[in-house]
Design a protein around this motif. Structure first.
Motif, PDB file in Angstrom:
ATOM      1  N   ALA A   1      -9.985  -7.809   2.125  1.00  0.00           N
ATOM      2  CA  ALA A   1      -9.824  -6.511   1.479  1.00  0.00           C
ATOM      3  C   ALA A   1     -10.303  -6.552   0.033  1.00  0.00           C
ATOM      4  CB  ALA A   1      -8.354  -6.088   1.535  1.00  0.00           C
ATOM      5  N   VAL A   2      -9.973  -7.620  -0.692  1.00  0.00           N
ATOM      6  CA  VAL A   2     -10.368  -7.733  -2.095  1.00  0.00           C
ATOM      7  C   VAL A   2     -11.879  -7.882  -2.217  1.00  0.00           C
ATOM      8  CG1 VAL A   2     -10.208  -9.193  -4.150  1.00  0.00           C
ATOM      9  CG2 VAL A   2      -8.147  -8.617  -2.875  1.00  0.00           C
ATOM     10  N   VAL A   3     -12.478  -8.719  -1.383  1.00  0.00           N
ATOM     11  CA  VAL A   3     -13.923  -8.938  -1.449  1.00  0.00           C
ATOM     12  C   VAL A   3     -14.680  -7.652  -1.112  1.00  0.00           C
ATOM     13  CG1 VAL A   3     -15.853 -10.167  -0.394  1.00  0.00           C
ATOM     14  CG2 VAL A   3     -13.767 -11.402  -0.999  1.00  0.00           C
ATOM     15  N   ALA A   4     -14.260  -6.958  -0.072  1.00  0.00           N
ATOM     16  CA  ALA A   4     -14.927  -5.713   0.307  1.00  0.00           C
ATOM     17  C   ALA A   4     -14.787  -4.662  -0.798  1.00  0.00           C
ATOM     18  CB  ALA A   4     -14.346  -5.183   1.620  1.00  0.00           C
ATOM     19  N   GLY A   5     -13.619  -4.612  -1.429  1.00  0.00           N
ATOM     20  CA  GLY A   5     -13.415  -3.656  -2.501  1.00  0.00           C
ATOM     21  C   GLY A   5     -14.294  -3.923  -3.704  1.00  0.00           C
ATOM     22  N   GLY A   6     -14.468  -5.194  -4.056  1.00  0.00           N
ATOM     23  CA  GLY A   6     -15.354  -5.534  -5.164  1.00  0.00           C
ATOM     24  C   GLY A   6     -16.785  -5.123  -4.894  1.00  0.00           C
ATOM     25  N   GLY A   7     -17.241  -5.342  -3.672  1.00  0.00           N
ATOM     26  CA  GLY A   7     -18.591  -4.922  -3.317  1.00  0.00           C
ATOM     27  C   GLY A   7     -18.760  -3.409  -3.416  1.00  0.00           C
ATOM     28  N   ALA A   8     -17.723  -2.673  -3.021  1.00  0.00           N
ATOM     29  CA  ALA A   8     -17.784  -1.213  -3.109  1.00  0.00           C
ATOM     30  C   ALA A   8     -17.882  -0.741  -4.555  1.00  0.00           C
ATOM     31  CB  ALA A   8     -16.552  -0.609  -2.440  1.00  0.00           C
ATOM     32  N   ALA A   9     -17.195  -1.431  -5.477  1.00  0.00           N
ATOM     33  CA  ALA A   9     -17.256  -1.050  -6.896  1.00  0.00           C
ATOM     34  C   ALA A   9     -18.662  -1.218  -7.455  1.00  0.00           C
ATOM     35  CB  ALA A   9     -16.261  -1.878  -7.708  1.00  0.00           C
ATOM     36  N   VAL A  10     -19.351  -2.274  -7.038  1.00  0.00           N
ATOM     37  CA  VAL A  10     -20.741  -2.481  -7.487  1.00  0.00           C
ATOM     38  C   VAL A  10     -21.620  -1.335  -6.996  1.00  0.00           C
ATOM     39  CG1 VAL A  10     -22.746  -3.992  -7.347  1.00  0.00           C
ATOM     40  CG2 VAL A  10     -20.455  -4.978  -7.547  1.00  0.00           C
ATOM     41  N   ILE A  11     -21.429  -0.938  -5.753  1.00  0.00           N
ATOM     42  CA  ILE A  11     -22.219   0.156  -5.188  1.00  0.00           C
ATOM     43  C   ILE A  11     -21.947   1.462  -5.938  1.00  0.00           C
ATOM     44  CG2 ILE A  11     -22.551   1.570  -3.124  1.00  0.00           C
ATOM     45  CD1 ILE A  11     -21.982  -0.966  -1.470  1.00  0.00           C
ATOM     46  N   ILE A  12     -20.685   1.696  -6.278  1.00  0.00           N
ATOM     47  CA  ILE A  12     -20.311   2.927  -7.003  1.00  0.00           C
ATOM     48  C   ILE A  12     -21.028   2.981  -8.350  1.00  0.00           C
ATOM     49  CG2 ILE A  12     -18.407   4.043  -8.236  1.00  0.00           C
ATOM     50  CD1 ILE A  12     -18.401   4.613  -5.261  1.00  0.00           C
TER      51      ILE A  12
ATOM     52  N   ALA B   1      -6.082  -4.597   3.893  1.00  0.00           N
ATOM     53  CA  ALA B   1      -5.513  -5.922   4.127  1.00  0.00           C
ATOM     54  C   ALA B   1      -4.921  -6.034   5.520  1.00  0.00           C
ATOM     55  CB  ALA B   1      -4.456  -6.233   3.071  1.00  0.00           C
ATOM     56  N   ALA B   2      -4.345  -4.921   6.015  1.00  0.00           N
ATOM     57  CA  ALA B   2      -3.798  -4.930   7.371  1.00  0.00           C
ATOM     58  C   ALA B   2      -4.904  -5.138   8.404  1.00  0.00           C
ATOM     59  CB  ALA B   2      -3.052  -3.619   7.638  1.00  0.00           C
ATOM     60  N   LEU B   3      -6.123  -4.685   8.078  1.00  0.00           N
ATOM     61  CA  LEU B   3      -7.243  -4.818   9.004  1.00  0.00           C
ATOM     62  C   LEU B   3      -8.064  -6.077   8.768  1.00  0.00           C
ATOM     63  CD1 LEU B   3      -8.509  -1.109   8.950  1.00  0.00           C
ATOM     64  CD2 LEU B   3      -7.192  -2.229  10.759  1.00  0.00           C
ATOM     65  N   LEU B   4      -8.329  -6.385   7.480  1.00  0.00           N
ATOM     66  CA  LEU B   4      -9.241  -7.481   7.130  1.00  0.00           C
ATOM     67  C   LEU B   4      -8.539  -8.714   6.594  1.00  0.00           C
ATOM     68  CD1 LEU B   4     -11.901  -5.324   5.194  1.00  0.00           C
ATOM     69  CD2 LEU B   4     -11.958  -6.001   7.612  1.00  0.00           C
ATOM     70  N   GLY B   5      -7.235  -8.607   6.323  1.00  0.00           N
ATOM     71  CA  GLY B   5      -6.535  -9.658   5.606  1.00  0.00           C
ATOM     72  C   GLY B   5      -6.693  -9.431   4.112  1.00  0.00           C
ATOM     73  N   PRO B   6      -5.798 -10.000   3.290  1.00  0.00           N
ATOM     74  CA  PRO B   6      -5.850  -9.730   1.848  1.00  0.00           C
ATOM     75  C   PRO B   6      -7.145 -10.187   1.183  1.00  0.00           C
ATOM     76  CG  PRO B   6      -4.268 -11.475   2.359  1.00  0.00           C
ATOM     77  CD  PRO B   6      -4.655 -10.851   3.655  1.00  0.00           C
TER      78      PRO B   6
ATOM     79  N   GLY C   1       0.815  -1.206   0.000  1.00  0.00           N
ATOM     80  CA  GLY C   1       0.000   0.000   0.000  1.00  0.00           C
ATOM     81  C   GLY C   1       0.846   1.253   0.000  1.00  0.00           C
ATOM     82  N   LEU C   2       1.923   1.259   0.792  1.00  0.00           N
ATOM     83  CA  LEU C   2       2.823   2.415   0.823  1.00  0.00           C
ATOM     84  C   LEU C   2       3.522   2.605  -0.523  1.00  0.00           C
ATOM     85  CD1 LEU C   2       4.430   2.083   4.386  1.00  0.00           C
ATOM     86  CD2 LEU C   2       2.656   3.677   3.625  1.00  0.00           C
ATOM     87  N   LEU C   3       3.799   1.496  -1.216  1.00  0.00           N
ATOM     88  CA  LEU C   3       4.399   1.598  -2.553  1.00  0.00           C
ATOM     89  C   LEU C   3       3.490   2.404  -3.478  1.00  0.00           C
ATOM     90  CD1 LEU C   3       6.574   0.704  -4.619  1.00  0.00           C
ATOM     91  CD2 LEU C   3       5.168  -1.322  -5.046  1.00  0.00           C
ATOM     92  N   GLY C   4       2.190   2.134  -3.414  1.00  0.00           N
ATOM     93  CA  GLY C   4       1.254   2.910  -4.214  1.00  0.00           C
ATOM     94  C   GLY C   4       1.244   4.372  -3.820  1.00  0.00           C
TER      95      GLY C   4
ATOM     96  N   GLY D   1      -5.492   3.355  -4.682  1.00  0.00           N
ATOM     97  CA  GLY D   1      -6.172   2.078  -4.502  1.00  0.00           C
ATOM     98  C   GLY D   1      -5.251   1.048  -3.867  1.00  0.00           C
ATOM     99  N   GLU D   2      -3.970   1.080  -4.251  1.00  0.00           N
ATOM    100  CA  GLU D   2      -3.003   0.178  -3.623  1.00  0.00           C
ATOM    101  C   GLU D   2      -2.849   0.505  -2.138  1.00  0.00           C
ATOM    102  OE1 GLU D   2       0.662   0.235  -5.731  1.00  0.00           O
ATOM    103  OE2 GLU D   2      -0.214  -0.415  -7.631  1.00  0.00           O
ATOM    104  N   LEU D   3      -2.799   1.803  -1.814  1.00  0.00           N
ATOM    105  CA  LEU D   3      -2.712   2.191  -0.406  1.00  0.00           C
ATOM    106  C   LEU D   3      -3.956   1.747   0.348  1.00  0.00           C
ATOM    107  CD1 LEU D   3      -1.386   3.676   1.939  1.00  0.00           C
ATOM    108  CD2 LEU D   3      -2.410   5.804   1.101  1.00  0.00           C
ATOM    109  N   GLN D   4      -5.126   1.983  -0.244  1.00  0.00           N
ATOM    110  CA  GLN D   4      -6.372   1.555   0.393  1.00  0.00           C
ATOM    111  C   GLN D   4      -6.392   0.045   0.585  1.00  0.00           C
ATOM    112  OE1 GLN D   4      -8.985  -0.199  -1.476  1.00  0.00           O
ATOM    113  NE2 GLN D   4     -10.200  -0.425   0.397  1.00  0.00           N
ATOM    114  N   SER D   5      -5.944  -0.690  -0.449  1.00  0.00           N
ATOM    115  CA  SER D   5      -5.910  -2.152  -0.351  1.00  0.00           C
ATOM    116  C   SER D   5      -4.956  -2.608   0.742  1.00  0.00           C
ATOM    117  CB  SER D   5      -5.510  -2.761  -1.692  1.00  0.00           C
ATOM    118  OG  SER D   5      -6.473  -2.489  -2.689  1.00  0.00           O
ATOM    119  N   GLY D   6      -3.797  -1.928   0.816  1.00  0.00           N
ATOM    120  CA  GLY D   6      -2.831  -2.286   1.848  1.00  0.00           C
ATOM    121  C   GLY D   6      -3.367  -2.053   3.251  1.00  0.00           C
ATOM    122  N   LEU D   7      -4.016  -0.912   3.449  1.00  0.00           N
ATOM    123  CA  LEU D   7      -4.597  -0.619   4.759  1.00  0.00           C
ATOM    124  C   LEU D   7      -5.731  -1.593   5.081  1.00  0.00           C
ATOM    125  CD1 LEU D   7      -4.721   3.281   4.536  1.00  0.00           C
ATOM    126  CD2 LEU D   7      -3.171   1.909   5.953  1.00  0.00           C
TER     127      LEU D   7
END
Length: 429
Positions: A384-395, A376-381, A59-62, A368-374
């Motif tokens: 993080a991916v599953v929650a992000g996909g759901g957010a894209a549908v809502i958007i 993943a630190a909270l939810l696991g990788p 995430g910091l790399l992003g 997005g990489e930073l958001q994914s990294g953060l």
């Protein structure tokens, strides 16, 4: 009198531009996939970090790539509208070539550390912020307006086919010699510079309005903010990929979930581009004509659903297949958005509007990489991916109501005011 071309590939300058774009993206994608793997691997092996802690480093790399993009985007857009665009693109590619060379030397001499990798990532961000608006603004100047949707599709093929080959090539080259992907990227960047050199000079028209450079830079942001269609199209991609992108977590899936190493990582990074290239090839042959706006919104929703499926998959073959369909959905969205943004923008504003669009894309990718990294630190990788996909549908659903102009876009025909402005500029003095 020579006959009018029926395809952008019949135009010599577009052929050279296409080759330059392919070579540069091939170099960049091969390089970026290895940078991400090295950051995660160095964090795990040399710094003793856990999976979640090392995921945060991705995430910091992003973030390190995004900071120069955020700071320099107004300058880059103004530069593309003020100076000869081909020259700007060549200089930016030269900066990226120096990044590849430096990473190759550091890898070869076993000098890699997280601070060094982050520094090179920031330099890569500087190169990208300038090359994006300049290259995007060249296409409408070398391709007739009637052929521009085909030109954008063909340009996307260059991007996506290189995005297929680049990560896979980088992964296999890394397995042979860790420095080899960077040596290869250095050579490819040089090819891109040489291909752009014979292209006709693309000098932007005079910038209208306020003469002060700072005000001219701000005008690009103001123009997008005042045109709801452009604002909706650009921010749709921004928030969907910002929240729904799974790319940042691929090194985690490759190393510690699917256990497929750098070769598997290269294939996973290339899989979305396979689907995208197939879609771009189809549109280059048979351009999309009707109900383009609603199809863009549905493609974003599909992108989110496929992201969820990738997150829960534990089979490498299924993951590759899902990523390919995910890339196809993303390409449909990118194809429609890129065509509409270019055709809804007058030429004297294209560099600055392209810079704003590029900032949105970069924000969606790097932040997005930073958001994914953060996450993943909270939810696991996986979480993080599953929650992000759901957010894209809502958007996708939310934007269809917040920006009804997107749903009402039926064709790629440019608005009458933009068309009149373009025709006026093309009249001989």
């Amino acid at each position: 009198m020579s006959p009018m071309p029926t395809s952008p590939l019949q135009i010599r300058d577009f052929q050279l531009y296409w080759c330059a774009r392919f070579a540069a993206v091939l170099a960049t994608m091969g390089m970026v996939v290895i940078i991400g793997y090295q950051v995660y691997d160095v964090a795990r092996a040399d710094y003793g970090m856990s999976i979640r802690e090392a995921s945060l480093m991705l995430g910091l790399l992003g973030a390190f790539q995004f900071v120069p993009l955020a700071l320099l985007t107004p300058v880059a857009g103004w530069t593309a509208d003020r100076f000869e665009r081909r020259t700007v693109a060549r200089i930016a590619n030269a900066i990226d070539m120096s990044v590849a060379l430096g990473l190759g030397l550091a890898t070869h001499l076993d000098l890699l550390t997280l601070p060094l990798l982050f520094t090179f990532a920031a330099m890569h961000g500087v190169a990208r912020v300038f090359v994006g608006p300049a290259m995007s603004a060249i296409t409408p100047n070398i391709v007739p307006p009637a052929l521009l949707p085909k030109g954008i599709a063909l340009s996307s093929i260059a991007w996506q086919s290189a995005s297929v080959a680049g990560p896979a090539l980088g992964g296999f080259l890394y397995a042979a010699d860790p420095a080899l992907p960077y040596w290869t990227a250095t050579g490819l960047m040089l090819v891109a510079i040489l291909c752009l050199t014979p292209v006709k000079r693309v000098v932007p028209p005079p910038i209208e309005g306020h003469p002060h450079p700072i005000r001219q830079m701000v005008d690009g942001l103001t123009y997008v903010r005042r045109h709801r269609f452009l604002l909706g199209a650009i921010t749709l991609d921004l928030f969907a990929v910002l929240l729904g992108g799974a790319t940042a977590m691929l090194p985690v899936f490759a190393r510690d979930i699917l256990h497929v190493g750098t070769e598997g990582l290269g294939l996973m990074r290339g899989a979305p581009a396979i689907g995208a290239a197939l879609v771009a090839g189809w549109f280059a042959w048979s351009p999309l004509k009707n109900n383009v706006g609603i199809k863009m919104l549905w493609s974003v929703a599909a992108f989110g659903l496929l992201t969820i499926l990738f997150g829960i998959s534990k089979n490498f073959g299924l993951s590759l297949l899902v990523l390919a369909f995910l890339g196809a959905a993303d390409m449909l969205s990118v194809y429609v958005r890129s065509s509409l943004v270019q055709l809804h923008t007058p030429d004297q504003m294209r560099g600055r509007v392209s810079a704003v669009s590029g900032l949105a894309i970069s924000a969606s990718n790097e932040l997005g990489e930073l958001q994914s990294g953060l996450a993943a630190a909270l939810l696991g990788p996986v979480g993080a991916v599953v929650a992000g996909g759901g957010a894209a549908v809502i958007i996708a659903g939310a934007w269809s109501y917040l920006f009804p102009e997107l749903k009402r876009a039926k064709t790629f025909d440019p608005p009458q005011d933009v068309l009149a402005n373009t025709l006026m500029q093309e009249k001989p003095a």
